[in-house]
Design an enzyme around this catalytic site. Structure first.
Site, PDB file in Angstrom:
ATOM      1  CE1 TYR A  71      -3.845  -1.956   0.085  1.00  0.00           C
ATOM      2  CE2 TYR A  71      -3.089  -2.919   2.333  1.00  0.00           C
ATOM      3  CZ  TYR A  71      -4.000  -2.929   1.182  1.00  0.00           C
ATOM      4  OH  TYR A  71      -5.055  -3.879   1.089  1.00  0.00           O
ATOM      5  CE1 TYR A  82      -8.958  -3.850   1.849  1.00  0.00           C
ATOM      6  CE2 TYR A  82      -9.299  -2.488   3.916  1.00  0.00           C
ATOM      7  CZ  TYR A  82      -8.673  -3.637   3.302  1.00  0.00           C
ATOM      8  OH  TYR A  82      -7.589  -4.126   3.874  1.00  0.00           O
ATOM      9  NE  ARG A  83      -4.829  -0.887   4.167  1.00  0.00           N
ATOM     10  CZ  ARG A  83      -4.395  -1.562   5.024  1.00  0.00           C
ATOM     11  NH1 ARG A  83      -4.720  -2.812   4.980  1.00  0.00           N
ATOM     12  NH2 ARG A  83      -3.050  -1.442   5.769  1.00  0.00           N
TER      13      ARG A  83
END
Lengths: 80, 516
Positions: free
Chosen positions: B95, B472-473
Site C-alpha cells: 500500500y 477499500y484501500r
C-alpha cells in the site's frame, strides 16, 4: 528474551529466515556489513528496516550474531 | 553521505525555505531526530509499487516522541508550508510502505512513540501510542499473564494496531474488523490543538475506551484513511481468550466452487456461528506460503492451469481453501462444529480438515496462529511467489453472494492474465461483505514487467469501476484514480473538510486523493 539483539533476531529476522520465507542466513559466514546493508535497504522481497525500528547498536550486534552463527542441525532449504 | 534534500523538495518549496524548516525541526527535536542523509532515508524509500521510487522520495524524516513534539512539528510545517507524511510503524507493504504519497514530503515517523499506556484486563481494552507493534503488545500480554487475544494482519509481528487501524486494515479473529473494534482516539490537528474523540473530551472521564460515540457528531472515522490530523493515541477493544479454540480448513476442488462456498458461509457468518474474519484462499495464495512459483513453473507470464492442478495434487491443496475457527467453551464449540459440518455436507462439496488432521503442516499452522492473533510472518511467502519485490493489493469490496464473488474472480483473472500476471487471491469474509484481496505480484527488478503491472492495476481499477466495484484501500500510486470511483460529491466534501481543518495542506497531501 531479555537481550534486545537476541529479541530482534528471534522475533523479527527468524520469523522469515527460519521458516523458508527468506533464505537461510545462519552458518553462512555472511559478512556483517552485507547483513546491515540488506536490513537498511531491503532487498527485493525483503522489506527495509529504519533506525527507529532497529537501532544501529542493536543491528551491529544482530549482524555479528548472524555472521558468526553456526548452521542449526535442521533448517529449511534456501528458497531464493 | 549525500544530502538528498536538494533532490526531493516538496512541491512549491524553495531549497532555502526547506533548509530553514529543517533548522527549526532540528532545534525542536534534536539533530539526531531529523534525518536527511541518503543512508538514513534509504529504509523509508523501499516500496513494492509499480510507481517509480522518485515519486515517493521523502524530503526528510523526523522522529517525534511526544504529543508536544508533534504539535511543534506541525507548527513549523505551517510556518514553512512543508508537508509531513505521518507513519506509525510504517509497515504498509503493498500500500506504499513507509514512503510518502508524493515526493518531498517529510516523513513524520512516530515509531519511537511506543508506549502501551494502558491495558484494562477487566474491560478488555487497550490504549496505545502509534509506535506500538503487535509483537510488543503480544509480549506485554504474555509477560503480565493477561488472558486477552490480539487481532492482527499477516505482517503481525512488525506491524502495529494504530497504523493498521488508521488505514482500516483487517485481521482474522472475531475482532478482525479493526476499525469496528476501535474506541477512542487522540488527534493532533493541523492548528496544534489536541482533540480526543468519543468520551475522551470529558474531564475526568473513564469511559474513553468503553463507549465509542460520545456525543454529537462521531468523528473517529474522518481520521482514518485521511489527512485531517495526526493520531497520537488509539483505544482498541481486545477479545478475551476463550476456553476452547477450534481452527479448521475446508478444501474445494474447483475454481467455480467459490459460488457454493460463499452461499454456504454467509448464513453461518451472519448468525455468528462462524464468528471470525474467515478467509477463502485460492491455490496460488495457499501455495505461496510454502513454496516459490519456480518450484513448479519457471516460465514467464501467468501460471498455466495444468501447473495449478499439479500444485493442488502434490501439495494437497484445493482450488479454494477456507480457513475459519470456532471459539467459546468446549460445549459451544461442539454445538457449532456440528452446525458447520451439516452446512458443508448440505452444500454437497468441500472437504473438512481439523487441526488434529493437519498437525503442524503449513499453511494450516500459520492460519491457525493468525485466527488467534499470534505472531507469524509466514504469509510473506507471497512475496517470493514470483520474487523481485513487486506487490500491490487490489482489494475490491464485494457483496457476500456467491454469484458476485464468482463474477469478480473471473474479471480479475481475465485482466491479470492479459498482462501475464497471476490471480493470487483470497476473500476475507465479513458478515455481508467480502474484502476480495488480490496480490498483484510482479518482478519489480524487471522494468517491462513493472510497467505491465502498472497498466494492469489501472485497468483492474477502471474495469471493476465500470461494474460498480471499488477497492477499500489502495497503494499511494493509485489514490487519485480510486478517489474518482467514489464520485465528485464525495471528493468535494473531503476537500471541504481538508480546507477547514488544515488550510495550509501540510498533513499528508494526496492521502486518499485529498488535497487542500
Amino acid at each position: 528474551p531479555e537481550d534486545k539483539a537476541e529479541m530482534v533476531f528471534q522475533q523479527t529476522c527468524m520469523a522469515c529466515h527460519s521458516t523458508g520465507v527468506g533464505p537461510v542466513i545462519l552458518g553462512r559466514d555472511l559478512p556483517p556489513e552485507a547483513i546491515k546493508l540488506f536490513v537498511r535497504h531491503g532487498n527485493r522481497a525483503m522489506p527495509a528496516f529504519t533506525e527507529a525500528m532497529i537501532d544501529d547498536e542493536t543491528l551491529d550486534r544482530v549482524a555479528e550474531m548472524v555472521s558468526k552463527s553456526k548452521a542449526p542441525a535442521t533448517q529449511s532449504a534456501p528458497t531464493q | 553521505m549525500t544530502d538528498t534534500t536538494q533532490s526531493a523538495l516538496p512541491q512549491g518549496i524553495s531549497p532555502a525555505q526547506f533548509e530553514a524548516a529543517l533548522g527549526q525541526l532540528r532545534a525542536l527535536l534534536g539533530p539526531e531526530n531529523v534525518l536527511t542523509s541518503e543512508e538514513d532515508l534509504a529504509p523509508y524509500t523501499k516500496v513494492m509499487m509499480s510507481d517509480a521510487d522518485e515519486k515517493h522520495m521523502p524530503g526528510a524524516a523526523v522522529l517525534a516522541t511526544s504529543v508536544e513534539q508533534v504539535q511543534g512539528v506541525l507548527k513549523i510545517c505551517n510556518q514553512f508550508k512543508t508537508p509531513v507524511w505521518p507513519i506509525s510503524t510504517g509497515r504498509n507493504f503493498g500500500y506504499g510502505s513507509a514512503a510518502p504519497g508524493t515526493r518531498g514530503q517529510i516523513v513524520l515517523d512516530l515509531k519511537h512513540m511506543n508506549k502501551i499506556i494502558e491495558v484494562d484486563p477487566v474491560l478488555c481494552t487497550a490504549l496505545l501510542e502509534p509506535g506500538v507493534t503487535y509483537q510488543q503488545l503480544w509480549n506485554y500480554l504474555k509477560e503480565n499473564d493477561i488472558p486477552l487475544w490480539l487481532s492482527c494482519p499477516a505482517p503481525s509481528a512488525i506491524a502495529g494496531p494504530v497504523g493498521n487501524t488508521l488505514d482500516r486494515g483487517v485481521g482474522y479473529t472475531p475482532y478482525g474488523e479493526h476499525f469496528m473494534m476501535q474506541c477512542g482516539m487522540e488527534v493532533v490537528l493541523a492548528n496544534g490543538e489536541v482533540l480526543r474523540t468519543g468520551m475522551g473530551g470529558v474531564e475526568k472521564s473513564n469511559t474513553w475506551q468503553a463507549f465509542k460515540w460520545g456525543y454529537g457528531p462521531y468523528l473517529d472515522g474522518i481520521f482514518t484513511q485521511s489527512n485531517y490530523g495526526v493520531v497520537t493515541k488509539l483505544g482498541i477493544w481486545l477479545m478475551p481468550q476463550p476456553p476452547a479454540y477450534k481452527p479448521f480448513c475446508i478444501q474445494y476442488e474447483d475454481e467455480s466452487d467459490i459460488d457454493t462456498i460463499v452461499e454456504m458461509l454467509r448464513p453461518l457468518k451472519i448468525a455468528n456461528i462462524v464468528p471470525n474474519a474467515a478467509v477463502i484462499a485460492n491455490v496460488m495464495w495457499e501455495a505461496a506460503a510454502i513454496t516459490p512459483r519456480s518450484k513448479y513453473y519457471d516460465g514467464t507470464g501467468s501460471t498455466p492451469k495444468d501447473v495449478l492442478e499439479e500444485i493442488k495434487q502434490k501439495e494437497g491443496m484445493g482450488a479454494w481453501n477456507v480457513y475459519a475457527a470456532l471459539y467459546g467453551t468446549a460445549e459451544q464449540v461442539e454445538v457449532n462444529w456440528n452446525i458447520v459440518k451439516q452446512a458443508v455436507e448440505a452444500s454437497g462439496k468441500g472437504k473438512l480438515i481439523t487441526e488434529e488432521e493437519a498437525g503442524n503442516r503449513e499453511p494450516f499452522r500459520y492460519r491457525a496462529q493468525l485466527m488467534k492473533g499470534d505472531m507469524t510472518l509466514q504469509e510473506f511467502g507471497l512475496y517470493r511467489w514470483r520474487g523481485g519485490g513487486g506487490s500491490m493489493w487490489f482489494a475490491p469490496v464485494s457483496q457476500a453472494k456467491g454469484s458476485e464473488t464468482k463474477a469478480q474472480m473471473e474479471l480479475a483473472q481475465e485482466i491479470l492474465n492479459e498482462y501475464g500476471l497471476d490471480y493470487v487471491a483470497e476473500f476475507i469474509v465479513g458478515m455481508r461483505d467480502m474484502h476480495h484481496i488480490v496480490d498483484v505480484l510482479f518482478d519489480r527488478s524487471d522494468p517491462a514487467e513493472t510497467a505491465r503491472a502498472h497498466a494492469c492495476f489501472a485497468k483492474l481499477l477502471s474495469e471493476f469501476g465500470k461494474r460498480g466495484y471499488a477497492v477499500y484501500r489502495v497503494n499511494t500510486g493509485f489514490m487519485e484514480q480510486t478517489a474518482d470511483l467514489y464520485g465528485k460529491v464525495k471528493r468535494d466534501v473531503d476537500q471541504t473538510l481538508k480546507r477547514a481543518l488544515d488550510p495550509n495542506g501540510i498533513i499528508a497531501p494526496g492521502k486518499s486523493g485529498i488535497f487542500v
